[in-house]
Design a protein around this motif. Structure first.
Motif, PDB file in Angstrom:
ATOM      1  N   ARG A  57       8.665   3.246  13.569  1.00 43.15           N
ATOM      2  CA  ARG A  57       8.559   4.693  13.394  1.00 43.15           C
ATOM      3  C   ARG A  57       8.169   5.049  11.962  1.00 43.15           C
ATOM      4  N   SER A  58       8.711   4.325  10.992  1.00 39.78           N
ATOM      5  CA  SER A  58       8.366   4.580   9.595  1.00 39.78           C
ATOM      6  C   SER A  58       6.890   4.288   9.348  1.00 39.78           C
ATOM      7  N   ALA A  59       6.396   3.182   9.909  1.00 40.87           N
ATOM      8  CA  ALA A  59       4.987   2.843   9.754  1.00 40.87           C
ATOM      9  C   ALA A  59       4.103   3.898  10.404  1.00 40.87           C
ATOM     10  N   SER A  60       4.485   4.355  11.582  1.00 45.34           N
ATOM     11  CA  SER A  60       3.708   5.380  12.281  1.00 45.34           C
ATOM     12  C   SER A  60       3.654   6.671  11.472  1.00 45.34           C
ATOM     13  N   ARG A  61       4.772   7.037  10.869  1.00 45.55           N
ATOM     14  CA  ARG A  61       4.810   8.261  10.054  1.00 45.55           C
ATOM     15  C   ARG A  61       3.909   8.136   8.830  1.00 45.55           C
ATOM     16  N   LEU A  62       3.941   6.976   8.176  1.00 48.12           N
ATOM     17  CA  LEU A  62       3.132   6.794   6.978  1.00 48.12           C
ATOM     18  C   LEU A  62       1.642   6.735   7.309  1.00 48.12           C
ATOM     19  N   VAL A  63       1.296   6.216   8.481  1.00 51.66           N
ATOM     20  CA  VAL A  63      -0.106   6.232   8.886  1.00 51.66           C
ATOM     21  C   VAL A  63      -0.594   7.670   9.026  1.00 51.66           C
ATOM     22  N   SER A  64       0.246   8.539   9.590  1.00 49.22           N
ATOM     23  CA  SER A  64      -0.140   9.943   9.744  1.00 49.22           C
ATOM     24  C   SER A  64      -0.294  10.639   8.397  1.00 49.22           C
ATOM     25  N   GLU A  65       0.429  10.150   7.379  1.00 46.71           N
ATOM     26  CA  GLU A  65       0.366  10.752   6.042  1.00 46.71           C
ATOM     27  C   GLU A  65      -0.712  10.123   5.169  1.00 46.71           C
ATOM     28  N   GLU A  66      -0.859   8.802   5.258  1.00 42.15           N
ATOM     29  CA  GLU A  66      -1.742   8.077   4.338  1.00 42.15           C
ATOM     30  C   GLU A  66      -3.044   7.610   4.973  1.00 42.15           C
ATOM     31  N   GLY A  67      -3.099   7.593   6.305  1.00 40.91           N
ATOM     32  CA  GLY A  67      -4.289   7.079   6.972  1.00 40.91           C
ATOM     33  C   GLY A  67      -4.109   5.639   7.408  1.00 40.91           C
ATOM     34  N   GLU A  68      -4.954   5.185   8.324  1.00 39.13           N
ATOM     35  CA  GLU A  68      -4.785   3.848   8.889  1.00 39.13           C
ATOM     36  C   GLU A  68      -5.107   2.746   7.880  1.00 39.13           C
ATOM     37  N   ILE A  69      -5.812   3.059   6.808  1.00 38.24           N
ATOM     38  CA  ILE A  69      -6.067   2.039   5.795  1.00 38.24           C
ATOM     39  C   ILE A  69      -4.754   1.559   5.185  1.00 38.24           C
ATOM     40  N   TRP A  70      -3.744   2.478   5.114  1.00 40.41           N
ATOM     41  CA  TRP A  70      -2.417   2.070   4.629  1.00 40.41           C
ATOM     42  C   TRP A  70      -1.834   1.005   5.548  1.00 40.41           C
ATOM     43  N   LEU A  71      -1.966   1.204   6.866  1.00 35.30           N
ATOM     44  CA  LEU A  71      -1.420   0.248   7.819  1.00 35.30           C
ATOM     45  C   LEU A  71      -2.082  -1.115   7.667  1.00 35.30           C
ATOM     46  N   GLN A  72      -3.405  -1.142   7.476  1.00 31.17           N
ATOM     47  CA  GLN A  72      -4.093  -2.416   7.337  1.00 31.17           C
ATOM     48  C   GLN A  72      -3.619  -3.180   6.102  1.00 31.17           C
ATOM     49  N   GLN A  73      -3.408  -2.473   4.998  1.00 27.46           N
ATOM     50  CA  GLN A  73      -2.905  -3.129   3.794  1.00 27.46           C
ATOM     51  C   GLN A  73      -1.466  -3.608   4.001  1.00 27.46           C
ATOM     52  N   HIS A  74      -0.664  -2.788   4.688  1.00 25.49           N
ATOM     53  CA  HIS A  74       0.728  -3.154   4.970  1.00 25.49           C
ATOM     54  C   HIS A  74       0.788  -4.402   5.843  1.00 25.49           C
ATOM     55  N   LEU A  75      -0.075  -4.472   6.847  1.00 24.67           N
ATOM     56  CA  LEU A  75      -0.090  -5.641   7.721  1.00 24.67           C
ATOM     57  C   LEU A  75      -0.522  -6.891   6.956  1.00 24.67           C
ATOM     58  N   TYR A  76      -1.464  -6.725   6.050  1.00 20.51           N
ATOM     59  CA  TYR A  76      -1.859  -7.865   5.215  1.00 20.51           C
ATOM     60  C   TYR A  76      -0.663  -8.369   4.404  1.00 20.51           C
ATOM     61  N   ASN A  77       0.099  -7.426   3.826  1.00 22.55           N
ATOM     62  CA  ASN A  77       1.283  -7.806   3.047  1.00 22.55           C
ATOM     63  C   ASN A  77       2.295  -8.554   3.903  1.00 22.55           C
ATOM     64  N   LEU A  78       2.353  -8.202   5.196  1.00 21.48           N
ATOM     65  CA  LEU A  78       3.300  -8.822   6.118  1.00 21.48           C
ATOM     66  C   LEU A  78       2.754 -10.101   6.753  1.00 21.48           C
ATOM     67  N   CYS A  79       1.587 -10.556   6.288  1.00 18.27           N
ATOM     68  CA  CYS A  79       0.937 -11.749   6.848  1.00 18.27           C
ATOM     69  C   CYS A  79       0.617 -11.547   8.325  1.00 18.27           C
ATOM     70  N   SER A  80       0.088 -10.374   8.647  1.00 22.94           N
ATOM     71  CA  SER A  80      -0.222 -10.054  10.032  1.00 22.94           C
ATOM     72  C   SER A  80      -1.512  -9.255  10.092  1.00 22.94           C
ATOM     73  N   HIS A  81      -1.894  -8.821  11.287  1.00 20.65           N
ATOM     74  CA  HIS A  81      -3.054  -7.959  11.455  1.00 20.65           C
ATOM     75  C   HIS A  81      -2.937  -7.259  12.803  1.00 20.65           C
ATOM     76  N   GLY A  82      -3.676  -6.195  12.974  1.00 20.92           N
ATOM     77  CA  GLY A  82      -3.633  -5.399  14.199  1.00 20.92           C
ATOM     78  C   GLY A  82      -4.115  -3.995  13.903  1.00 20.92           C
ATOM     79  N   ASP A  83      -3.880  -3.074  14.820  1.00 22.49           N
ATOM     80  CA  ASP A  83      -4.232  -1.684  14.558  1.00 22.49           C
ATOM     81  C   ASP A  83      -3.166  -0.781  15.147  1.00 22.49           C
ATOM     82  N   LEU A  84      -3.288   0.511  14.870  1.00 27.70           N
ATOM     83  CA  LEU A  84      -2.250   1.475  15.224  1.00 27.70           C
ATOM     84  C   LEU A  84      -1.967   1.495  16.720  1.00 27.70           C
ATOM     85  N   SER A  85      -2.985   1.303  17.549  1.00 33.02           N
ATOM     86  CA  SER A  85      -2.789   1.355  18.999  1.00 33.02           C
ATOM     87  C   SER A  85      -1.863   0.250  19.491  1.00 33.02           C
TER      88      SER A  85
END
Length: 289
Positions: free
Chosen positions: A166-194
């Protein structure tokens, strides 16, 4: 990626995503590239100088910060590393440890504006952490996996997977999906919002399994909800009294059936099981104390 080598805006690291991928390098559309570079002013000498300066400005700033930190805090041999599953309170503890370090080194009489700058110089986030880089700053934060033995003291924090989603979903709505991609990289993962509620793209299970099964005696595993109850234990572990801000209650953290597939329910079970072990002061792995 970008269609021209003279544009540094598209700088998301992709090495891990494409290491095993099979792909073809397309033939460069030179006409389009020439138009784009001209349109963006990238062939103008002034713009080129701005590009070079911008490209290396962050490197210069990082080196300057490292030198200032070394001059003020000395050579770091035993850093404190705060690792976490992401969106689980690690920033709160990271900030609190930095504040405590500054207070211990310089006392309580330091003006707030100076104390704040000293805290910034004492801490750093590392997306990838090697034993050598771990000694760059006294207090580090990371979401990397413990692939190698790290120096100093490591505190691994895990939180409720529903809260993280839920926190990640909220931040994507505030910062954009590019934030999620960088966050996933930090977590040693990948994917998209869907896929957020469909797959474990936040790499929750691997993070917990990796950190709780490392054969090391310098790692403390703590549930984020129990940080306040275990702050004395954390202070003793790193050899420095740490003071936390007042605890704020989080919103409901259960995963609704409408939000996630059944395949993600085991993450909630994993969280509950590991938290019970931590609360009863049983080992989460061979390293927890």
């Amino acid at each position: 990626a970008t269609h021209t080598p003279n544009d540094s805006r598209a700088n998301l690291p992709v090495e891990e995503f494409v290491r095993d991928a099979e792909c073809e390098v397309p033939i460069m559309n030179r006409k389009l590239t020439s138009w784009y570079e001209k349109h963006m002013g990238l062939r103008n000498p002034t713009t080129a100088l701005k590009y070079v300066f911008g490209r290396y400005r962050s490197v210069i700033a990082q080196q300057t910060k490292r030198l200032l930190s070394r001059a003020i805090f000395g050579r770091v041999e035993q850093p404190v590393i705060v690792a976490s599953t992401g969106r689980s309170g690690s920033t709160l503890l990271w900030d609190a440890i930095a504040k405590s370090l500054v207070r211990e080194r310089f006392g309580d009489e330091v003006p707030d504006f100076i104390s704040h700058r000293l805290e910034l110089l004492s801490k750093e986030f590392k997306s990838r952490l090697s034993p050598k880089e771990a000694c760059d700053f006294p207090v580090l934060k990371t979401h990397d996996l413990p692939s190698t033995r790290l120096p100093g003291k490591c505190i691994f924090i895990f939180g409720n997977p529903a809260d993280a989603m839920r926190s990640a979903s909220r931040l994507v709505s505030e910062e954009g999906e590019i934030w999620l991609q960088q966050h996933l990289y930090n977590l040693c993962s990948h994917g998209d919002l869907s896929e957020l509620y469909q797959k474990d793209i936040l790499n929750y299970e691997e993070q917990i399994n990796a950190w709780t099964n490392v054969d090391a005696d310098n790692i403390l595993v703590v549930c984020c909800e129990d940080i306040w109850d275990r702050i004395d234990e954390i202070s003793a572990f790193i050899g420095m009294k740490v003071t936390l801000p007042k605890k704020r209650e989080r919103l409901s953290s259960s995963i609704d059936n409408g939000d996630a597939l059944e395949g993600l329910q085991h993450l909630q079970g994993l969280y509950n099981r590991e938290r019970q072990r931590a609360a009863s002061k049983l080992s989460l792995g061979p390293l927890a104390r």
